[in-house]
Design a protein around this motif. Structure first.
Motif, PDB file in Angstrom:
ATOM      1  N   ARG A 679       0.838  -1.197   0.000  1.00 60.03           N
ATOM      2  CA  ARG A 679       0.000   0.000   0.000  1.00 60.03           C
ATOM      3  C   ARG A 679       0.878   1.254   0.000  1.00 60.03           C
ATOM      4  NH1 ARG A 679      -5.382  -0.419   1.050  1.00 60.03           N
ATOM      5  NH2 ARG A 679      -6.152  -2.513   1.584  1.00 60.03           N
ATOM      6  N   ASP A 710      -5.286  -0.844  -3.312  1.00 58.20           N
ATOM      7  CA  ASP A 710      -6.128   0.323  -3.024  1.00 58.20           C
ATOM      8  C   ASP A 710      -6.518   0.970  -4.355  1.00 58.20           C
ATOM      9  OD1 ASP A 710      -7.458   2.487  -2.090  1.00 58.20           O
ATOM     10  OD2 ASP A 710      -5.778   3.386  -1.006  1.00 58.20           O
ATOM     11  N   ILE A 713      -6.620   5.054  -4.364  1.00 57.13           N
ATOM     12  CA  ILE A 713      -5.439   5.783  -3.921  1.00 57.13           C
ATOM     13  C   ILE A 713      -5.341   7.109  -4.668  1.00 57.13           C
ATOM     14  CG2 ILE A 713      -3.985   4.603  -5.632  1.00 57.13           C
ATOM     15  CD1 ILE A 713      -1.706   4.745  -3.585  1.00 57.13           C
ATOM     16  N   LYS A 763     -12.839   9.211   3.644  1.00 49.34           N
ATOM     17  CA  LYS A 763     -12.925   7.901   4.297  1.00 49.34           C
ATOM     18  C   LYS A 763     -14.087   7.869   5.281  1.00 49.34           C
ATOM     19  CE  LYS A 763      -8.037   6.574   3.997  1.00 49.34           C
ATOM     20  NZ  LYS A 763      -6.821   6.250   4.764  1.00 49.34           N
TER      21      LYS A 763
END
Length: 765
Positions: A679, A710, A713, A763
């Protein structure tokens, strides 16, 4: 003895031939006349349909405007809160502005009781009214049925719109009514044919409007049944023949009106005209065409009969003399032909055509020679312009490159830290000069290609003046030339226009003034002018200096690309000659004017006018958002995808100096492998790379099928593609931000911080 119809004098022969040749024409005209009659009937019916279609489009626009008005009112905070006093004030103003269209505007609660109204209808309950119940049931804008207005007692068409709160619940209902008498305004100046009409009915066939009005056909009653039945059965529009109650057979055009493509019709529009009148007009056209034909035949026979017996000998002598003159080179010789088809006249026309052809050849030769001379001159001018452009660009590119490479050579092996810092500053200045030159070239290219968009956003002149003062403060302090910025006090503080291009214009003009002024002062003054007919505010910008000035013969020359007053090798001022060309094109694109007034050795005054709008009452000026601070985002793990080794090393070292951990790859495929392995916090993606480019890599990351850990990203485009539309194209492909090369540390840090901050705020908590 056999009969010879063409035996006799030449005039008799000519008359008979003309008569025989006219017979097919007569038949053709009759056929065309019948076709014209049918075309006239078709045009009349299409015109009738076009009239109804235009009226329907007007009604759709009126309904759409009503829907937008009511939906916007339903979102007003005072309406959401059911503030009775504020709502009443708003409704009264709306009805006053639209008093010719709307008769009532109410806010009612869920029980149908009036909370606030713009008219005198207090105490009325709407619980059993269709458009009130439909608005509650559909939770959207609805059209009601014909009724007499409560407040004025006149025919109206009602509308309803729910007021939906932030929690999704209906808090109240807005009700409005359109005066059906407003349709009459469309026809007061029109001239209707006798026994023609225009009418409107609702979805149940109830008459809402009719022009002209008659006592036998009152409003609120059903329209003629067969017409409404045909309109309901056919498509969106059509034609039907109908025998009216007055015994007149009419062709009636109709059209359905809906609030949405799939919604049922809420209104029908009709227009009818007597069928007999349409056919009478077509018959009149046929009679007119036949009359014109007969007149032409009579005139043709008469001219052929009386002009057919010209003296042939005299005509032959004229032709012989003309042939001798043409042979001697007199190409202006012409023989006048007579009306009538004879061999002599054909020969005369042939002589004329021969002489004309010879004259055309001579003129064509002269024109070709002139075009060749002009083309040669343009070619020489183009070659000269190309040579001047290449020489100018070579000088403007090599000069900062020489400074950049020279400073780098001085830095290499130099152990004095102060000197290295000085050399680095000079190298960066040369790099910025190269970047500015490239930006000017791209701006000029975008403007000439029509790709420069003019934006209209609120801004303040004060911010532009502050940027000018900050930018040119070092220059005017070092040259000891004051920079005076003055703005008339009556100019509004907030304007609506293109602040970015205004700054670019002012920076170019003030920069030129500062560059060519060694003593005295530079002034920028702004004054208001008389408003434009459209209501826009015009401002006059005056940039004056006490510099070297511009010769009169150079004033038109300086606004051309790559043009400068000094074009010799002994120029005392640097520059590519693009600034004023960009200024001129930007001013024209923004709808302004630009003029120069200069005296050599005394100074220059540049006068520019630009139009601006004023923010309306609902527009609130919001200062530009400050860029998110880069602090707090150090220590990120960043993936860098860059195929150029030097650019990759430079970007990696810059990121490491910011405190980030950097993993580098040379193409998009390697970047995907790295994202599958671990990540990262952010990706810096070059666009043009071998194996796999950055755009394709972004598509695969966002697609979710590439196996990366991800898929959301943050991805920042770091590319040398900087033409108009490039940034928008890359953002549309799924990238989160954009930084153009050459990369500045502050821009890169700001872009990373903004992208990571947006990801963090997105998020789920």
């Amino acid at each position: 003895m056999p009969f010879h119809p063409l035996k006799g004098s030449i005039r008799k022969k000519l008359a008979l031939l003309i008569l025989m040749s006219a017979l097919p024409t007569l038949v053709l005209i009759v056929v065309l006349g019948l076709q014209a009659r049918n075309t006239a009937i078709e045009d009349a019916t299409q015109g009738l349909q076009g009239f109804v279609r235009t009226a329907a489009e007007t009604q759709v626009r009126a309904t759409t405007a009503t829907r937008l008005l009511m939906e916007n009112l339903s979102r007003v905070p005072e309406v959401q809160r059911a503030d009775i006093a504020a709502c009443t004030r708003i409704f009264v103003n709306v009805l006053r502005i639209n008093q010719q269209r709307y008769s009532a505007l109410h806010l009612v609660d869920l029980d149908g009781n009036i909370l606030a109204t713009g008219g005198g209808a207090s105490g009325v309950n709407f619980a059993n009214v269709k458009h009130f119940s439909d608005a509650l049931a559909t939770r959207g804008f609805v059209v009601g049925e014909y009724q007499l207005g409560v407040s004025l007692g006149v025919p109206v068409l009602p509308f309803g719109c729910p007021v939906i709160g932030a929690d999704g619940n209906i808090r109240a209902v807005l009700l409005a009514s359109i005066l059906l008498s407003s349709y009459g305004d469309l026809f007061t100046e029109m001239r209707f044919q006798p026994d023609s009409f225009f009418g409107v009915c609702d979805h149940q066939g109830v008459r809402l409007f009719r022009y002209p009005e008659t006592d036998d056909l009152p409003l609120g009653r059903p329209i003629h049944g067969p017409v409404f039945t045909a309109a309901k059965a056919d498509g969106e529009e059509g034609l039907v023949e109908d025998m009216g109650s007055d015994g007149v057979l009419r062709i009636v055009a109709f059209r359905k009106i809906r609030t949405a493509p799939n919604a049922p019709p809420y209104m029908y529009m009709f227009a009818g005209t007597p069928k007999a009148r349409i056919h009478a007009q077509a018959l009149e056209i046929l009679r007119r065409d036949l009359g014109i034909l007969l007149l032409m035949v009579v005139l043709t026979l008469g001219s052929g009969w009386f002009l057919g017996g010209r003296n042939m000998g005299r005509r032959l002598e004229e032709l012989a003399a003309a042939a001798v003159r043409i042979g001697e080179g007199d190409l202006n010789t012409r023989v006048v032909p007579e009306r009538g088809v004879t061999e002599i006249d054909i020969l005369a026309r042939s002589f004329n055509e021969m002489a004309q052809a010879l004259e055309r050849d001579r003129l064509e030769r002269v024109r070709t020679e002139a075009e060749l001379r002009e083309a040669r001159s343009q070619s020489e001018t183009a070659n000269q312009a190309k040579s001047l452009f290449l020489a100018n660009m070579s000088h403007e590119l090599r000069t900062p490159l020489n400074g950049l490479l020279g400073m780098l050579q001085l830095i290499k092996g130099n152990e004095d830290a102060n000197e290295r810092d000085t050399y680095l500053d000079l190298a960066q200045r040369s790099g910025r000069r190269l970047t500015d030159l490239l930006g000017d070239l791209l701006d000029l290219s975008r403007i000439e290609a029509g790709g420069m968009r003019i934006n209209h956003r609120p801004f303040t002149l004060a911010s532009a003046f502050a940027a000018l003062a900050e930018t040119f403060s070092p220059m005017h302090q070092s040259k000891r030339v004051p920079l005076v910025l003055a703005c008339a006090p009556e100019i509004p503080p907030v304007l609506v226009g293109d602040e970015v291009h205004l700054r670019q214009i002012l920076f170019n003009l003030v920069g030129n003034a500062m560059k060519f002024t060694d003593k005295g002062e530079v002034r920028l003054e702004v004054f208001p002018l008389a408003p434009m007919p459209t209501g826009e505010l015009r401002l006059l910008f005056i940039v004056s200096d006490t510099g070297i000035g511009i010769p009169d013969d150079k004033l038109d020359h300086i606004v051309r690309p790559f043009a400068q007053v000094e074009e010799s090798y002994t120029r005392s001022h640097q520059g590519a000659g693009l600034g004023l060309a960009i200024v001129r094109n930007l001013v024209l694109a923004m709808g302004g004017t630009l003029q120069f007034d200069s005296a050599e050795g005394e100074g220059t005054c540049v006068c520019m006018t630009l139009p601006f709008s004023l923010p309306d009452g609902a527009t609130q000026f919001a200062p530009p958002d400050k860029a998110p601070a880069s602090t707090g985002h150090g220590g990120l793990h960043i993936l860098l995808a860059e195929d150029d080794e030097v650019s990759r090393l430079c970007a990696r070292r810059l990121l490491e100096q910011m405190g980030h951990e950097v993993t580098t790859t040379a193409n998009g495929a390697q970047a995907l492998d790295a994202l599958r392995a671990r990540r990262f916090d952010c990706v810096l993606m070059d666009v043009q790379m071998d194996v796999m480019d950055g755009v394709e890599a972004t598509r695969q990351i966002r697609g979710g099928s590439s196996g990366v850990l991800d898929a959301r990203i943050p991805i920042i485009a770091m590319t040398a593609y900087a033409m108009a539309g490039d940034k928008e194209k890359f953002l549309a492909e799924g990238m989160d931000a954009y930084v153009s090369k050459p990369v500045m540390v502050t821009e890169l840090s700001t872009a990373i911080a903004a992208a990571v901050a947006r990801r963090t705020s997105a998020k789920p908590t």
